[in-house]
Scaffold this motif. Sequence first.
Motif, PDB file in Angstrom:
ATOM      1  N   GLU A  28       0.825  -1.216   0.000  1.00  0.00           N
ATOM      2  CA  GLU A  28       0.000   0.000   0.000  1.00  0.00           C
ATOM      3  C   GLU A  28       0.860   1.267   0.000  1.00  0.00           C
ATOM      4  OE1 GLU A  28      -3.875  -0.723   2.333  1.00  0.00           O
ATOM      5  OE2 GLU A  28      -2.431  -2.089   3.274  1.00  0.00           O
ATOM      6  N   GLN A  32      -4.638   5.791  -2.313  1.00  0.00           N
ATOM      7  CA  GLN A  32      -5.783   5.133  -2.927  1.00  0.00           C
ATOM      8  C   GLN A  32      -6.352   5.911  -4.105  1.00  0.00           C
ATOM      9  OE1 GLN A  32      -6.539   2.148  -2.547  1.00  0.00           O
ATOM     10  NE2 GLN A  32      -8.479   2.013  -3.646  1.00  0.00           N
ATOM     11  N   ASN A  35      -4.468   4.943  -7.057  1.00  0.00           N
ATOM     12  CA  ASN A  35      -4.788   3.558  -7.422  1.00  0.00           C
ATOM     13  C   ASN A  35      -6.101   3.489  -8.188  1.00  0.00           C
ATOM     14  OD1 ASN A  35      -2.518   2.582  -6.003  1.00  0.00           O
ATOM     15  ND2 ASN A  35      -3.675   2.510  -4.095  1.00  0.00           N
ATOM     16  N   GLU A  36      -7.089   4.200  -7.700  1.00  0.00           N
ATOM     17  CA  GLU A  36      -8.401   4.181  -8.354  1.00  0.00           C
ATOM     18  C   GLU A  36      -8.318   4.767  -9.758  1.00  0.00           C
ATOM     19  OE1 GLU A  36     -10.961   6.212  -5.643  1.00  0.00           O
ATOM     20  OE2 GLU A  36     -10.962   4.577  -4.164  1.00  0.00           O
ATOM     21  N   TYR A  39      -6.445   2.161 -11.936  1.00  0.00           N
ATOM     22  CA  TYR A  39      -7.279   0.979 -12.195  1.00  0.00           C
ATOM     23  C   TYR A  39      -8.347   1.288 -13.239  1.00  0.00           C
ATOM     24  CZ  TYR A  39     -10.156  -3.152 -11.095  1.00  0.00           C
ATOM     25  OH  TYR A  39     -10.873  -4.324 -11.155  1.00  0.00           O
ATOM     26  N   ILE A  62       2.622   8.192 -10.427  1.00  0.00           N
ATOM     27  CA  ILE A  62       2.848   7.226  -9.358  1.00  0.00           C
ATOM     28  C   ILE A  62       4.337   6.996  -9.139  1.00  0.00           C
ATOM     29  CG2 ILE A  62       2.661   4.746  -8.843  1.00  0.00           C
ATOM     30  CD1 ILE A  62      -0.236   4.960 -10.005  1.00  0.00           C
ATOM     31  N   TYR A 119       3.655  -3.010 -10.067  1.00  0.00           N
ATOM     32  CA  TYR A 119       2.665  -2.171  -9.378  1.00  0.00           C
ATOM     33  C   TYR A 119       1.261  -2.759  -9.535  1.00  0.00           C
ATOM     34  CZ  TYR A 119      -0.813   1.549  -8.997  1.00  0.00           C
ATOM     35  OH  TYR A 119      -1.949   2.271  -8.698  1.00  0.00           O
ATOM     36  N   SER A 121      -2.587  -1.902  -9.015  1.00  0.00           N
ATOM     37  CA  SER A 121      -3.533  -0.797  -8.807  1.00  0.00           C
ATOM     38  C   SER A 121      -4.760  -1.237  -8.016  1.00  0.00           C
ATOM     39  CB  SER A 121      -3.975  -0.224 -10.158  1.00  0.00           C
ATOM     40  OG  SER A 121      -4.668  -1.204 -10.921  1.00  0.00           O
ATOM     41  N   HIS A 122      -4.977  -2.531  -7.903  1.00  0.00           N
ATOM     42  CA  HIS A 122      -6.150  -3.074  -7.210  1.00  0.00           C
ATOM     43  C   HIS A 122      -5.697  -4.230  -6.328  1.00  0.00           C
ATOM     44  CE1 HIS A 122      -6.097  -6.665  -9.794  1.00  0.00           C
ATOM     45  NE2 HIS A 122      -5.769  -5.827 -10.777  1.00  0.00           N
ATOM     46  N   ALA A 163      -4.236  -3.026  -3.015  1.00  0.00           N
ATOM     47  CA  ALA A 163      -4.090  -1.937  -3.976  1.00  0.00           C
ATOM     48  C   ALA A 163      -3.004  -0.975  -3.504  1.00  0.00           C
ATOM     49  CB  ALA A 163      -5.415  -1.199  -4.143  1.00  0.00           C
ATOM     50  N   GLY A 164      -2.171  -0.532  -4.439  1.00  0.00           N
ATOM     51  CA  GLY A 164      -1.113   0.410  -4.110  1.00  0.00           C
ATOM     52  C   GLY A 164       0.199  -0.228  -3.733  1.00  0.00           C
TER      53      GLY A 164
END
Length: 262
Positions: A28, A32, A35-36, A39, A62, A119, A121-122, A163-164
């Motif tokens: 993580e 977030q 990440n969202e 994704y 990122i 990486y 993302s989810h 995620a992350g």
Amino acid sequence: MSSVDKKHLLTARQMADFAINGYLKLDELVPQELNEAAYKEQREFQGSGSVYWNESKVIRDIFELPQVKGALQSFVGQYPVYDHSFMHIVRAKHLKGQFYHADSVIDTRPFGYDIQAFYFSHDAPDEMGPTLVLPGSHLRKVSNGSIARYKNIVGQKRMVSKAGTIGFLHHGIWHCAQPNYTDQTRYVFKLRLRPGQEQRGLFNTDDYNSPEVRDMFKKAYHLWCGDEARVNQIQIAKFWRFLCGDDKVDTSFEGALTRMGQ
């Protein structure tokens, strides 16, 4: 890549973990909201996985985060060289896994290495088939798919992630993608960087020879090595000397390196 504050560099314990196992998973690490955004973009992306890095602003944002740059700087320094990147996609209910491989032909560098950042993302739970790695295999140099005949090896681990999370892998580690048993597509973005400078003393070297760190190397044995576990541990101790920039530090089994006059 601009230098980062020392607080963002990897600690000696984190780097020792990498030296012993050939990968370091930072859970993580990415906020977030990024990440969202990543994704969503990955689900909508229609291009080739090989051009995602060039076409995505969010993925570059990122990798510009201080905590991400600090990890990368700890591995490959301030002047890394881009090697390649790829957006890997495993569709829902894709039940075929990859064969074991290392992402390199046999490398002639004694201890220098490329770093590969994976990486997520989810969330990538076990049943989604996150990348399988064999801890401690990074110094057992092989040529790409020459190890494809091996299937299940004692000590192997899936990089189950939230995620992350970013997993930083030595380019020589044995690994493979796994079947995705879920109803959701799995995405993982891989960035590979070559070092632009000597990879010695790049992390936060405070406490690199502390009792806590030395104790980690006493336990640096991998069952899959069998009778060669001590030999592998000594190789890891040599790798630690390289990473620390100290050719006298000795974390080898019973001080073997010192006893052998090395």
